[in-house]
Design an enzyme around this catalytic site. Sequence first.
Site, PDB file in Angstrom:
ATOM      1  CD  GLU A  54      30.297  45.997  44.391  1.00 20.88           C
ATOM      2  OE1 GLU A  54      29.217  45.491  44.059  1.00 20.88           O
ATOM      3  OE2 GLU A  54      31.084  46.512  43.584  1.00 20.88           O
ATOM      4  CD  GLU A 112      33.867  44.304  32.163  1.00 24.75           C
ATOM      5  OE1 GLU A 112      34.435  44.015  33.241  1.00 24.75           O
ATOM      6  OE2 GLU A 112      34.434  44.243  31.072  1.00 24.75           O
ATOM      7  CE  LYS A 157      17.275  48.723  31.785  1.00 24.37           C
ATOM      8  NZ  LYS A 157      17.326  49.706  32.899  1.00 24.37           N
ATOM      9  CB  CYS A 160      32.987  48.444  39.718  1.00 27.78           C
ATOM     10  SG  CYS A 160      33.839  49.151  38.303  1.00 27.78           S
TER      11      CYS A 160
HETATM   12  P1  NAD Z   1      21.992  46.243  38.833  1.00 29.04           P
HETATM   13  O1  NAD Z   1      22.435  44.893  38.450  1.00 29.04           O
HETATM   14  O2  NAD Z   1      20.889  46.375  39.799  1.00 29.04           O
HETATM   15  O3  NAD Z   1      21.563  47.102  37.550  1.00 29.04           O
HETATM   16  C1  NAD Z   1      22.389  47.264  36.433  1.00 29.04           C
HETATM   17  C2  NAD Z   1      21.518  47.338  35.186  1.00 29.04           C
HETATM   18  O4  NAD Z   1      20.812  46.124  35.043  1.00 29.04           O
HETATM   19  C3  NAD Z   1      20.463  48.444  35.225  1.00 29.04           C
HETATM   20  O5  NAD Z   1      20.328  49.018  33.952  1.00 29.04           O
HETATM   21  C4  NAD Z   1      19.196  47.680  35.582  1.00 29.04           C
HETATM   22  O6  NAD Z   1      18.037  48.299  35.096  1.00 29.04           O
HETATM   23  C5  NAD Z   1      19.425  46.369  34.871  1.00 29.04           C
HETATM   24  N1  NAD Z   1      18.678  45.241  35.447  1.00 29.04           N
HETATM   25  C6  NAD Z   1      18.263  45.068  36.713  1.00 29.04           C
HETATM   26  N2  NAD Z   1      17.595  43.894  36.841  1.00 29.04           N
HETATM   27  C7  NAD Z   1      17.586  43.307  35.622  1.00 29.04           C
HETATM   28  C8  NAD Z   1      17.083  42.076  35.119  1.00 29.04           C
HETATM   29  N3  NAD Z   1      16.436  41.208  35.894  1.00 29.04           N
HETATM   30  N4  NAD Z   1      17.304  41.793  33.819  1.00 29.04           N
HETATM   31  C9  NAD Z   1      17.992  42.641  33.015  1.00 29.04           C
HETATM   32  N5  NAD Z   1      18.470  43.831  33.448  1.00 29.04           N
HETATM   33  C10 NAD Z   1      18.286  44.169  34.728  1.00 29.04           C
HETATM   34  O7  NAD Z   1      23.307  46.962  39.345  1.00 29.04           O
HETATM   35  P2  NAD Z   1      23.408  48.379  40.044  1.00 29.04           P
HETATM   36  O8  NAD Z   1      23.156  48.233  41.487  1.00 29.04           O
HETATM   37  O9  NAD Z   1      22.627  49.364  39.258  1.00 29.04           O
HETATM   38  O10 NAD Z   1      24.953  48.702  39.779  1.00 29.04           O
HETATM   39  C11 NAD Z   1      25.943  48.535  40.723  1.00 29.04           C
HETATM   40  C12 NAD Z   1      26.768  47.312  40.431  1.00 29.04           C
HETATM   41  O11 NAD Z   1      27.438  47.468  39.175  1.00 29.04           O
HETATM   42  C13 NAD Z   1      27.870  47.121  41.448  1.00 29.04           C
HETATM   43  O12 NAD Z   1      27.970  45.773  41.787  1.00 29.04           O
HETATM   44  C14 NAD Z   1      29.118  47.575  40.708  1.00 29.04           C
HETATM   45  O13 NAD Z   1      30.315  47.031  41.191  1.00 29.04           O
HETATM   46  C15 NAD Z   1      28.808  47.133  39.323  1.00 29.04           C
HETATM   47  N6  NAD Z   1      29.642  47.849  38.346  1.00 29.04           N
HETATM   48  C16 NAD Z   1      30.615  47.143  37.679  1.00 29.04           C
HETATM   49  C17 NAD Z   1      31.454  47.788  36.772  1.00 29.04           C
HETATM   50  C18 NAD Z   1      32.528  47.038  36.051  1.00 29.04           C
HETATM   51  O14 NAD Z   1      32.963  47.502  35.008  1.00 29.04           O
HETATM   52  N7  NAD Z   1      32.982  45.903  36.552  1.00 29.04           N
HETATM   53  C19 NAD Z   1      31.282  49.148  36.532  1.00 29.04           C
HETATM   54  C20 NAD Z   1      30.304  49.833  37.244  1.00 29.04           C
HETATM   55  C21 NAD Z   1      29.484  49.165  38.140  1.00 29.04           C
END
Ligand code: NAD
Length: 487
Positions: free
Chosen positions: A384, A253, A178, A286
């Site tokens: 963050e 992650e 997804k 991140c």
């Molecule tokens: P998010 O959690 O909003 O979305 C991430 C993914 O989850 C998207 O594909 C989204 O469609 C999906 N999603 C959203 N709600 C969901 C639900 N209820 N059930 C299942 N899936 C769902 O995160 P974001 O704002 O898109 O991304 C930014 C975050 O990601 C930041 O906190 C960043 O630090 C983190 N990040 C971490 C790493 C790592 O490797 N540690 C790498 C990149 C980004």
Amino acid sequence: MMTRVEGHEVDTRHWIAGHRVESAARFHSVSPIDEGVIAEVSAGGPADIDQAVEAAATAFKTWKRTPREQRARLLHRIADIIESRVEILAQVETRDNGSLLRSHRRGVMPRVAMNFRFFADWLLQLDHADFDVRGHRNHVSWDPSGVAAIITPWNAPLMLGTWRIAPALAAGCTVVYKPPEWAPLTASLLADVTAEAGVPDGVFNVVQGIGREAGAALARHPKVRRLSFTGSVATARQIAAAAGANLVPLSFELGGKSPFVVFADCDLDLAVNTAVGQYDNAGQVCLAGTRLLVEESIREKFLEAFLAKAKAIRQGDPRDDATDIGPQISRPHFERVDGFVQRALASGLQPALGGGPNRDLGGLYYRPTLFVDPPAGSEILREEVFGPVLCLQSFRTEEEAIALANDTEYGLAAVVMTGDPERAERVTAQVSAGLVWNNCFFVRDLRQAFGGNGKSGIGREGGTWSFDFYCDVKNSVYAPHGWRTHG
Ligand code: NAD
């Protein structure tokens, strides 16, 4: 649904069981560069997810028995095709998520290909650990666990997705992916690549859609056997609840608020240049060291050099080679970032740099921002931001530096700048983080363990850790030939 992005054709329907599948509902992919709609994308729901998971469960019966050499060959073929399409993938990704075209060309897309090569090769050298137990042969095998659900964010979409997809496929799992709704397009191109490489139908599936609909349906599907999620802490909590209901192993992650510790004995130029580099990708990284902790005796010198360098950052269209940082991913994200800054300003903090949108460029461009000495416990120090916003605090002693570094609920990464190798080891040992860089930043390799402590994640990926996650490790013991152990 075919659409043209930067002159390249992208089919934005789902990819299920080797076929393009349409949904009645669609969502818009909006480019952060100019906020223009660049594609209509199928918005999947529970029925599409169910179809994809069923296809993956059926394909698993054969894929798990496919000899590992054959699986590895297929992954190398995927890598070959990606390498031949770096330019297309780079252009589409930049238009879709606003990250620099030059880094997509030179670093990110070659790394996407490497994700497949690396895990193909690692698979072939996985240790099966045969040993003798009192005359009995002991055998450890890495059995693929089943359907892996992979959900990733938009800040490096294809790189983060394939970093999980490649080991899952190598391990013998089948995948339902997804992609992020704010940058969904290269996932559609990846589906074409896997089809061309000859990956059997149903082994790799893509369901596009909104997180709370398609993502949530995938996370709670009872036939999913592994859940790999990269994203925010808030979403992780919801996914963990779904995984808990089905008792599915998960790998998380998540975010970070990493410390960047600068001791007076460091190479100041290196420290300043690396610190300014924390604004890369417009702060949407991140791992970024967003809390600069600087020894008091060099604070003014550091700050002066930092501000001079940061003011020279060129912000603009990410397709332009001269640009250093581009826009924020989307209007809601831009407003979220600005919300943090506005609340910090309202609390009386003055920015030493930036402090608001880039009014010259308009749109989603946000100025690199620095707050100096936010009060302990303040939101801007705690949360963050995931935008180009750094904080600076100072310390007098090594103990104080370590205490400040660990004053966070996160624990993804840390950077330590010092000229004293013994201090580097002492501080590294006491900082709580999954990854610590001494006098460097972003030195990454797929053999390394990757993951975070605390709110930054659960589990580790990379090398054998990835196979550990995607496999049900089995231990078998064989009595010597002809030896009856019972009766
Ligand atoms: P998010 O959690 O909003 O979305 C991430 C993914 O989850 C998207 O594909 C989204 O469609 C999906 N999603 C959203 N709600 C969901 C639900 N209820 N059930 C299942 N899936 C769902 O995160 P974001 O704002 O898109 O991304 C930014 C975050 O990601 C930041 O906190 C960043 O630090 C983190 N990040 C971490 C790493 C790592 O490797 N540690 C790498 C990149 C980004």
